[in-house]
Design a protein around this motif. Structure first.
Motif, short mmCIF file in Angstrom:
data_model
loop_
_atom_site.label_atom_id
_atom_site.label_comp_id
_atom_site.label_asym_id
_atom_site.label_seq_id
_atom_site.Cartn_x
_atom_site.Cartn_y
_atom_site.Cartn_z
N MET A 95 0.85 -1.20 0.00
CA MET A 95 0.00 0.00 0.00
C MET A 95 0.88 1.24 0.00
O MET A 95 1.88 1.31 0.71
N SER A 96 0.50 2.22 -0.76
CA SER A 96 1.27 3.44 -0.87
C SER A 96 1.36 4.16 0.45
O SER A 96 0.44 4.12 1.27
N GLY A 97 2.49 4.85 0.69
CA GLY A 97 2.64 5.65 1.89
C GLY A 97 1.70 6.82 1.93
O GLY A 97 1.58 7.49 2.96
N ASP A 98 1.01 7.13 0.81
CA ASP A 98 0.05 8.23 0.78
C ASP A 98 -1.34 7.80 1.23
O ASP A 98 -2.27 8.60 1.24
N LEU A 99 -1.49 6.53 1.62
CA LEU A 99 -2.79 6.00 2.02
C LEU A 99 -2.72 5.41 3.42
O LEU A 99 -1.66 4.96 3.88
N PHE A 100 -3.87 5.41 4.10
CA PHE A 100 -3.97 4.83 5.43
C PHE A 100 -5.14 3.85 5.43
O PHE A 100 -6.25 4.19 4.99
N VAL A 101 -4.90 2.62 5.90
CA VAL A 101 -5.94 1.58 5.91
C VAL A 101 -6.45 1.40 7.33
O VAL A 101 -5.68 1.13 8.26
N LYS A 102 -7.74 1.57 7.52
CA LYS A 102 -8.39 1.32 8.82
C LYS A 102 -9.17 0.02 8.71
O LYS A 102 -10.03 -0.12 7.84
N ARG A 103 -8.85 -0.94 9.59
CA ARG A 103 -9.47 -2.26 9.53
C ARG A 103 -10.49 -2.41 10.65
O ARG A 103 -10.34 -1.85 11.73
N TYR A 104 -11.53 -3.22 10.38
CA TYR A 104 -12.62 -3.41 11.32
C TYR A 104 -12.89 -4.89 11.53
O TYR A 104 -12.67 -5.71 10.65
N ASP A 105 -13.42 -5.20 12.72
CA ASP A 105 -13.69 -6.60 13.05
C ASP A 105 -14.94 -7.13 12.36
O ASP A 105 -15.09 -8.34 12.20
N ASP A 106 -15.86 -6.23 12.01
CA ASP A 106 -17.09 -6.70 11.37
C ASP A 106 -17.55 -5.71 10.31
O ASP A 106 -17.23 -4.51 10.38
N PRO A 107 -18.29 -6.17 9.33
CA PRO A 107 -18.73 -5.30 8.23
C PRO A 107 -19.63 -4.16 8.68
O PRO A 107 -19.61 -3.09 8.07
N GLU A 108 -20.41 -4.38 9.73
CA GLU A 108 -21.33 -3.34 10.19
C GLU A 108 -20.57 -2.11 10.69
O GLU A 108 -20.93 -0.97 10.38
N ARG A 109 -19.53 -2.34 11.47
CA ARG A 109 -18.72 -1.22 11.97
C ARG A 109 -18.04 -0.49 10.82
O ARG A 109 -17.94 0.74 10.82
N CYS A 110 -17.58 -1.23 9.85
CA CYS A 110 -16.93 -0.64 8.68
C CYS A 110 -17.92 0.22 7.89
O CYS A 110 -17.61 1.37 7.53
N ALA A 111 -19.10 -0.31 7.64
CA ALA A 111 -20.10 0.43 6.89
C ALA A 111 -20.54 1.68 7.65
O ALA A 111 -20.76 2.75 7.04
N ALA A 112 -20.67 1.57 8.96
CA ALA A 112 -21.07 2.73 9.76
C ALA A 112 -20.03 3.83 9.69
O ALA A 112 -20.36 5.01 9.54
N ALA A 113 -18.75 3.47 9.80
CA ALA A 113 -17.68 4.47 9.73
C ALA A 113 -17.68 5.18 8.38
O ALA A 113 -17.49 6.39 8.30
N ALA A 114 -17.92 4.43 7.31
CA ALA A 114 -17.97 5.04 5.97
C ALA A 114 -19.16 6.00 5.86
O ALA A 114 -19.04 7.09 5.28
N ALA A 115 -20.29 5.63 6.44
CA ALA A 115 -21.46 6.50 6.41
C ALA A 115 -21.22 7.76 7.22
O ALA A 115 -21.61 8.86 6.80
N HIS A 116 -20.59 7.62 8.38
CA HIS A 116 -20.27 8.78 9.20
C HIS A 116 -19.35 9.75 8.45
O HIS A 116 -19.57 10.96 8.46
N HIS A 117 -18.34 9.19 7.80
CA HIS A 117 -17.39 10.02 7.07
C HIS A 117 -18.10 10.78 5.95
O HIS A 117 -17.90 12.00 5.77
N ALA A 118 -18.94 10.08 5.18
CA ALA A 118 -19.64 10.73 4.07
C ALA A 118 -20.54 11.85 4.59
O ALA A 118 -20.63 12.92 3.97
N TRP A 119 -21.20 11.61 5.70
CA TRP A 119 -22.10 12.63 6.26
C TRP A 119 -21.31 13.86 6.71
O TRP A 119 -21.70 14.99 6.42
N LEU A 120 -20.19 13.64 7.38
CA LEU A 120 -19.37 14.76 7.86
C LEU A 120 -18.80 15.56 6.68
O LEU A 120 -18.78 16.79 6.71
#
Length: 253
Positions: A1-26
């Motif tokens: 992965m490029s040094g210009d990117l940061f990967v955030k990993r989640y234990d379950d798909p629901e938490r991942c989807a929620a974080a993406a929704a929060h980011h889009a809303w903000l």
């Protein structure tokens, strides 16, 4: 992965989807506050633009407070003006932001009991039903990046409704537990910067003090980890409002 990117990993798909929704809303609030771009996503990970900068030091706190204020003001103006703190809010983008009290009440009661604080004290501080509404987004000082005059906001895992000033209190508590007691002038500058950004100037010093005690109780378990070196009672810049203004365990209520 490029040094210009940061990967955030989640234990379950629901938490991942929620974080993406929060980011889009903000991002959609158009607050002018720097947020990392979300460049790719999977079912259990999000790939963000990696922003340059450092965890804010004491000198950066007023700028962080101002950035937080701009986000809160934009959320209230565009989305949360008609929201109520005591019930969940469905956003224009379709996800639900939980109410203020329910997600934290049980943890606060448990921590308060261990500290000898009556449950009614916690419930009184959580009961903000008639107040203007904004949001909580983990205000840990490590979730900001300072770069010159700009402060960016990162980490989008958790989101609830909250009163104005709640996240500012969290920023100041986590900064104090990291760096030690903040000077009165630092507190004053941060509160002023936040209040100017959320004009009209919502959030009194008394509110800030009570919100700080909630953050203290919720952060107790992290003391000695994640950079939290200073117990809040040893660095609190004012008398404990729970002791001076509200009943303790065993006091008739």
């Amino acid at each position: 992965m490029s040094g210009d990117l940061f990967v955030k990993r989640y234990d379950d798909p629901e938490r991942c989807a929620a974080a993406a929704a929060h980011h889009a809303w903000l991002v959609g609030l158009g607050s002018g506050v720097r947020l990392p771009a979300l460049v790719a996503r999977g079912t259990r990970h999000l790939v963000f633009e990696r922003l340059s900068g450092h965890i804010p030091g004491v000198e950066d706190l007023p700028r962080a407070a101002a950035a937080l204020g701009r986000l809160h003001a934009a959320a209230h103006r565009q989305e949360l003006r008609a929201a109520c703190l005591d019930r969940p809010h469905t956003t224009s983008t379709g996800f639900v932001i939980p109410d203020f009290a329910s997600p934290r009440q049980a943890a606060l009661h448990l921590a308060a009991a261990a500290a000898g604080i009556h449950a009614s004290v916690i419930d009184a501080v959580l009961d903000r039903a008639g107040e203007s509404v904004t949001f909580y987004k983990d205000p840990n000082i490590r979730n900001y990046l300072a770069n010159g005059n700009e402060v960016a906001v990162v980490d989008f895992d958790d989101l609830t409704l909250a009163p104005f000033g709640y996240d500012l209190a969290g920023l100041l508590v986590t900064a104090s537990m990291t760096y030690g007691r903040l000077a009165d002038r630092s507190i004053t500058r941060c509160l002023r910067a936040y209040r100017v950004a959320v004009a009209p100037r919502i959030c009194s010093l008394a509110d800030l003090k009570r919100h700080a005690e909630l953050h203290h109780l919720l952060t107790l378990r992290y003391l000695g980890r994640n950079g939290y070196r200073h117990p809040w009672p040893t660095v609190r810049p004012w008398p404990d409002p729970f002791l001076t203004e509200l009943p303790q365990e065993g006091t008739p209520v």
